[in-house]
Design a protein around this motif. Structure first.
Motif, mmCIF file in Angstrom:
data_model
loop_
_atom_site.group_PDB
_atom_site.id
_atom_site.type_symbol
_atom_site.label_atom_id
_atom_site.label_comp_id
_atom_site.label_asym_id
_atom_site.label_seq_id
_atom_site.Cartn_x
_atom_site.Cartn_y
_atom_site.Cartn_z
ATOM 1 N N GLU A 121 0.833 -1.206 0.000
ATOM 2 C CA GLU A 121 0.000 0.000 0.000
ATOM 3 C C GLU A 121 0.867 1.256 0.000
ATOM 4 O OE1 GLU A 121 -3.041 0.096 2.987
ATOM 5 O OE2 GLU A 121 -3.671 -1.954 2.522
ATOM 6 N N TYR A 122 1.903 1.237 0.803
ATOM 7 C CA TYR A 122 2.806 2.380 0.888
ATOM 8 C C TYR A 122 3.527 2.617 -0.436
ATOM 9 C CZ TYR A 122 6.669 5.308 2.481
ATOM 10 O OH TYR A 122 7.584 6.308 2.618
ATOM 11 N N VAL A 123 4.020 1.542 -1.049
ATOM 12 C CA VAL A 123 4.745 1.659 -2.312
ATOM 13 C C VAL A 123 3.826 2.164 -3.416
ATOM 14 C CG1 VAL A 123 5.972 0.364 -4.107
ATOM 15 C CG2 VAL A 123 6.491 -0.052 -1.701
ATOM 16 N N PHE A 124 2.623 1.626 -3.504
ATOM 17 C CA PHE A 124 1.681 2.088 -4.521
ATOM 18 C C PHE A 124 1.280 3.548 -4.291
ATOM 19 C CE2 PHE A 124 0.768 -2.494 -5.356
ATOM 20 C CZ PHE A 124 1.202 -2.480 -6.677
ATOM 21 N N LYS A 125 1.168 3.940 -3.022
ATOM 22 C CA LYS A 125 0.857 5.335 -2.710
ATOM 23 C C LYS A 125 1.981 6.247 -3.209
ATOM 24 C CE LYS A 125 0.653 8.276 1.214
ATOM 25 N NZ LYS A 125 1.677 8.278 2.163
ATOM 26 N N LEU A 126 3.230 5.834 -2.990
ATOM 27 C CA LEU A 126 4.370 6.620 -3.475
ATOM 28 C C LEU A 126 4.368 6.723 -4.999
ATOM 29 C CD1 LEU A 126 7.309 5.368 -1.215
ATOM 30 C CD2 LEU A 126 6.117 7.561 -1.100
ATOM 31 N N ILE A 127 4.081 5.612 -5.658
ATOM 32 C CA ILE A 127 4.034 5.611 -7.123
ATOM 33 C C ILE A 127 2.947 6.563 -7.606
ATOM 34 C CG2 ILE A 127 3.485 4.216 -9.156
ATOM 35 C CD1 ILE A 127 4.824 1.838 -7.642
ATOM 36 N N GLU A 128 1.780 6.457 -7.007
ATOM 37 C CA GLU A 128 0.663 7.310 -7.418
ATOM 38 C C GLU A 128 0.986 8.782 -7.191
ATOM 39 O OE1 GLU A 128 -3.976 7.923 -6.197
ATOM 40 O OE2 GLU A 128 -3.179 5.884 -6.246
#
Length: 166
Positions: A121-128
């Motif tokens: 979730e954290y990684v996808f949030k950073l990507i977004e």
């Protein structure tokens, strides 16, 4: 400790030499030496103001060390590293961010899907956030370019769900 000083050097050649020495030594190192090295790494990660070179060196050493942690059966340390790597994913220095991602990859190899579950979730949030920032920063993007960015975001989200829901 000499190897760690090389690994955390401000000079790339010294860091490379330290990494090469660490790789050579880990294959023949006793578990006590691995424990000492882990404790030294923990003390580096515990420091408040680290230069990017020290962060990079510590992360590179960590990536190499991860497969050898099984010798001492210290999975708690591996899980601590997930938090450390996540912290450095937002570092100002791109080399540190890349090394943090490589550490997460090495942790995934050792611990499996647990690492993904802990940080996806954290990684996808950073990507977004980064994709959105690129769109804002690049106000001159065409409709097609914006559409491609949106498609990429959807592909990343679905690839993550598909890969780890099976």
């Amino acid at each position: 400790m000499e190897i760690l000083n090389l690994i955390c050097s401000t000079m790339k050649l010294e860091r490379d030499k330290g990494i090469a020495e660490l790789q050579r030594n880990l294959n023949t190192t006793e578990t006590d030496s691995i424990i000492v090295f882990i404790n030294n790494l923990k003390s580096i990660y515990g420091q408040d103001a680290l230069t990017w070179e020290k962060k990079l060196g510590a992360l590179l050493a960590t990536k190499i060390l991860i497969p050898h942690v099984k010798k001492i059966d210290d999975t708690r340390f591996l899980y601590e590293l997930v938090t450390v790597a996540q912290t450095y994913l937002t570092d100002n220095e791109v080399r540190v961010r890349l090394a943090a991602g490589e550490v997460l990859g090495a942790l995934c190899e050792q611990l499996g899907v647990e690492v993904y579950k802990a940080c996806h979730e954290y990684v996808f949030k950073l990507i977004e956030e980064n994709l959105e920032r690129e769109v804002i920063d690049a106000g001159s993007l065409s409709f097609e370019e914006l559409k491609e960015i949106d498609n990429l975001r959807r592909k990343l989200e679905s690839a993550g769900r598909e890969k780890f829901t099976n």
